[in-house]
Design a protein around this motif. Structure first.
Motif, PDB file in Angstrom:
ATOM      1  N   LYS A   3       0.820  -1.217   0.000  1.00 12.90           N
ATOM      2  CA  LYS A   3       0.000   0.000   0.000  1.00 12.90           C
ATOM      3  C   LYS A   3       0.853   1.266   0.000  1.00 12.90           C
ATOM      4  O   LYS A   3       0.338   2.371  -0.106  1.00 12.90           O
ATOM      5  N   MET A   4       2.169   1.086   0.177  1.00 15.37           N
ATOM      6  CA  MET A   4       3.153   2.180   0.167  1.00 15.37           C
ATOM      7  C   MET A   4       2.857   3.239   1.232  1.00 15.37           C
ATOM      8  O   MET A   4       3.051   4.427   1.024  1.00 15.37           O
ATOM      9  N   ARG A   5       2.409   2.773   2.395  1.00 13.02           N
ATOM     10  CA  ARG A   5       2.154   3.707   3.491  1.00 13.02           C
ATOM     11  C   ARG A   5       2.215   2.990   4.830  1.00 13.02           C
ATOM     12  O   ARG A   5       2.273   1.767   4.904  1.00 13.02           O
ATOM     13  N   GLY A   6       2.201   3.799   5.884  1.00 10.72           N
ATOM     14  CA  GLY A   6       2.211   3.277   7.237  1.00 10.72           C
ATOM     15  C   GLY A   6       1.818   4.373   8.207  1.00 10.72           C
ATOM     16  O   GLY A   6       1.366   5.451   7.810  1.00 10.72           O
ATOM     17  N   GLY A   7       2.013   4.101   9.471  1.00  9.98           N
ATOM     18  CA  GLY A   7       1.678   5.074  10.496  1.00  9.98           C
ATOM     19  C   GLY A   7       2.430   4.786  11.778  1.00  9.98           C
ATOM     20  O   GLY A   7       3.072   3.744  11.918  1.00  9.98           O
ATOM     21  N   PHE A   8       2.355   5.725  12.719  1.00 13.70           N
ATOM     22  CA  PHE A   8       3.048   5.557  13.991  1.00 13.70           C
ATOM     23  C   PHE A   8       2.321   6.303  15.096  1.00 13.70           C
ATOM     24  O   PHE A   8       1.532   7.218  14.849  1.00 13.70           O
ATOM     25  N   GLU A   9       2.601   5.892  16.332  1.00 12.79           N
ATOM     26  CA  GLU A   9       2.069   6.545  17.520  1.00 12.79           C
ATOM     27  C   GLU A   9       3.138   6.458  18.601  1.00 12.79           C
ATOM     28  O   GLU A   9       3.764   5.413  18.780  1.00 12.79           O
ATOM     29  N   ILE A  10       3.330   7.549  19.304  1.00 16.96           N
ATOM     30  CA  ILE A  10       4.325   7.617  20.385  1.00 16.96           C
ATOM     31  C   ILE A  10       3.659   8.317  21.560  1.00 16.96           C
ATOM     32  O   ILE A  10       3.062   9.388  21.384  1.00 16.96           O
ATOM     33  N   TYR A  11       3.758   7.726  22.755  1.00 16.18           N
ATOM     34  CA  TYR A  11       3.191   8.396  23.934  1.00 16.18           C
ATOM     35  C   TYR A  11       3.896   7.938  25.199  1.00 16.18           C
ATOM     36  O   TYR A  11       4.498   6.868  25.241  1.00 16.18           O
ATOM     37  N   ASP A  12       3.795   8.795  26.236  1.00 14.99           N
ATOM     38  CA  ASP A  12       4.426   8.446  27.506  1.00 14.99           C
ATOM     39  C   ASP A  12       3.485   7.539  28.297  1.00 14.99           C
ATOM     40  O   ASP A  12       2.271   7.745  28.331  1.00 14.99           O
ATOM     41  N   LEU A  13       4.057   6.518  28.922  1.00 15.74           N
ATOM     42  CA  LEU A  13       3.264   5.567  29.697  1.00 15.74           C
ATOM     43  C   LEU A  13       2.856   6.145  31.043  1.00 15.74           C
ATOM     44  O   LEU A  13       1.829   5.766  31.598  1.00 15.74           O
ATOM     45  N   GLU A  14       3.643   7.086  31.562  1.00 14.06           N
ATOM     46  CA  GLU A  14       3.339   7.644  32.879  1.00 14.06           C
ATOM     47  C   GLU A  14       1.985   8.334  32.916  1.00 14.06           C
ATOM     48  O   GLU A  14       1.280   8.272  33.926  1.00 14.06           O
ATOM     49  N   THR A  15       1.595   9.006  31.827  1.00 12.76           N
ATOM     50  CA  THR A  15       0.301   9.703  31.788  1.00 12.76           C
ATOM     51  C   THR A  15      -0.595   9.158  30.679  1.00 12.76           C
ATOM     52  O   THR A  15      -1.588   9.792  30.323  1.00 12.76           O
ATOM     53  N   SER A  16      -0.263   8.004  30.132  1.00 14.46           N
ATOM     54  CA  SER A  16      -1.015   7.400  29.019  1.00 14.46           C
ATOM     55  C   SER A  16      -1.188   8.364  27.854  1.00 14.46           C
ATOM     56  O   SER A  16      -2.223   8.385  27.187  1.00 14.46           O
ATOM     57  N   GLY A  17      -0.164   9.182  27.630  1.00 20.65           N
ATOM     58  CA  GLY A  17      -0.183  10.096  26.499  1.00 20.65           C
ATOM     59  C   GLY A  17      -0.812  11.450  26.778  1.00 20.65           C
ATOM     60  O   GLY A  17      -0.882  12.296  25.886  1.00 20.65           O
ATOM     61  N   GLU A  18      -1.240  11.691  27.995  1.00 18.19           N
ATOM     62  CA  GLU A  18      -1.828  13.001  28.316  1.00 18.19           C
ATOM     63  C   GLU A  18      -0.782  14.114  28.248  1.00 18.19           C
ATOM     64  O   GLU A  18      -1.090  15.233  27.859  1.00 18.19           O
ATOM     65  N   GLU A  19       0.454  13.811  28.643  1.00 23.77           N
ATOM     66  CA  GLU A  19       1.509  14.836  28.634  1.00 23.77           C
ATOM     67  C   GLU A  19       2.319  14.823  27.331  1.00 23.77           C
ATOM     68  O   GLU A  19       2.624  15.874  26.778  1.00 23.77           O
ATOM     69  N   PHE A  20       2.681  13.637  26.852  1.00 23.96           N
ATOM     70  CA  PHE A  20       3.473  13.529  25.625  1.00 23.96           C
ATOM     71  C   PHE A  20       2.792  12.541  24.689  1.00 23.96           C
ATOM     72  O   PHE A  20       2.622  11.369  25.026  1.00 23.96           O
ATOM     73  N   TYR A  21       2.412  13.021  23.500  1.00 27.42           N
ATOM     74  CA  TYR A  21       1.714  12.186  22.533  1.00 27.42           C
ATOM     75  C   TYR A  21       2.006  12.694  21.123  1.00 27.42           C
ATOM     76  O   TYR A  21       2.032  13.900  20.882  1.00 27.42           O
ATOM     77  N   GLY A  22       2.227  11.768  20.208  1.00 25.55           N
ATOM     78  CA  GLY A  22       2.389  12.118  18.811  1.00 25.55           C
ATOM     79  C   GLY A  22       1.962  10.954  17.937  1.00 25.55           C
ATOM     80  O   GLY A  22       2.075   9.796  18.333  1.00 25.55           O
ATOM     81  N   GLU A  23       1.434  11.269  16.772  1.00 32.24           N
ATOM     82  CA  GLU A  23       1.059  10.241  15.820  1.00 32.24           C
ATOM     83  C   GLU A  23       1.232  10.794  14.422  1.00 32.24           C
ATOM     84  O   GLU A  23       1.302  12.006  14.230  1.00 32.24           O
ATOM     85  N   GLY A  24       1.334   9.905  13.460  1.00 33.15           N
ATOM     86  CA  GLY A  24       1.489  10.389  12.101  1.00 33.15           C
ATOM     87  C   GLY A  24       1.478   9.289  11.072  1.00 33.15           C
ATOM     88  O   GLY A  24       1.280   8.114  11.387  1.00 33.15           O
ATOM     89  N   GLY A  25       1.690   9.694   9.836  1.00 36.53           N
ATOM     90  CA  GLY A  25       1.689   8.783   8.711  1.00 36.53           C
ATOM     91  C   GLY A  25       3.068   8.653   8.098  1.00 36.53           C
ATOM     92  O   GLY A  25       3.925   9.528   8.262  1.00 36.53           O
ATOM     93  N   LEU A  26       3.272   7.557   7.392  1.00 40.09           N
ATOM     94  CA  LEU A  26       4.519   7.273   6.675  1.00 40.09           C
ATOM     95  C   LEU A  26       4.165   6.953   5.233  1.00 40.09           C
ATOM     96  O   LEU A  26       3.180   6.250   4.982  1.00 40.09           O
ATOM     97  N   TRP A  27       4.958   7.457   4.276  1.00 38.13           N
ATOM     98  CA  TRP A  27       4.698   7.188   2.870  1.00 38.13           C
ATOM     99  C   TRP A  27       5.951   6.665   2.178  1.00 38.13           C
ATOM    100  O   TRP A  27       7.050   7.186   2.389  1.00 38.13           O
ATOM    101  N   LEU A  28       5.755   5.638   1.349  1.00 37.09           N
ATOM    102  CA  LEU A  28       6.841   5.013   0.597  1.00 37.09           C
ATOM    103  C   LEU A  28       6.689   5.345  -0.883  1.00 37.09           C
ATOM    104  O   LEU A  28       5.585   5.593  -1.367  1.00 37.09           O
ATOM    105  N   ASN A  29       7.819   5.316  -1.594  1.00 35.98           N
ATOM    106  CA  ASN A  29       7.776   5.511  -3.049  1.00 35.98           C
ATOM    107  C   ASN A  29       7.681   4.150  -3.744  1.00 35.98           C
ATOM    108  O   ASN A  29       7.604   3.105  -3.086  1.00 35.98           O
TER     109      ASN A  29
END
Length: 125
Positions: free
Chosen positions: A39-65
């Motif tokens: 499908k030439m794509r993907g995604g990701f999610e990153i978060y802190d476990l201490e606050t279950s992502g309330e303090e630090f959270y990020g998500e996004g997409g990945l694209w391949l050629n």
């Protein structure tokens, strides 16, 4: 075929913006990612476990050629190096592509830190 990453790592994090940055703190970050070459794509999610992502959270997409190399991402200011290393282990980072520079810089820094630790151990014996 879809590949998955699911890992945790204790790391130093902060918030950054045009206004500056917050104090750097140590957090356990959970990093999940997926990529589907067909499908030439993907995604990701990153978060802190201490606050279950309330303090630090990020998500996004990945694209391949068409050559199955990462060419773009979206969602966070920078693509986390652990995700980039995972993509490299899968062979999805081009040897002469934009993301190779980030990896080479990271690996060079890692080598310097390792050499400095080894030298310190050697000198203290």
């Amino acid at each position: 075929m879809t590949e998955y990453l699911d890992t945790q790592d204790i790391t130093l994090v902060n918030h950054q913006g045009s206004w500056g940055s917050t104090e750097t703190v140590k957090r356990t970050m959970r990093i999940t990612a997926w990529v589907c070459e067909s499908k030439m794509r993907g995604g990701f999610e990153i978060y802190d476990l201490e606050t279950s992502g309330e303090e630090f959270y990020g998500e996004g997409g990945l694209w391949l050629n068409a050559e199955k190399h990462i060419v773009d991402y979206d969602g966070t200011f920078g693509l986390d190096i652990r995700i980039l290393k995972w993509l490299d282990d899968l062979g999805l980072v081009a040897s002469n592509g934009y993301f190779r520079k980030d990896l080479n810089t990271h690996y060079a820094k890692e080598n310097l830190e390792t050499n400095a630790r080894e030298e310190e151990i050697y000198n203290n014996q």
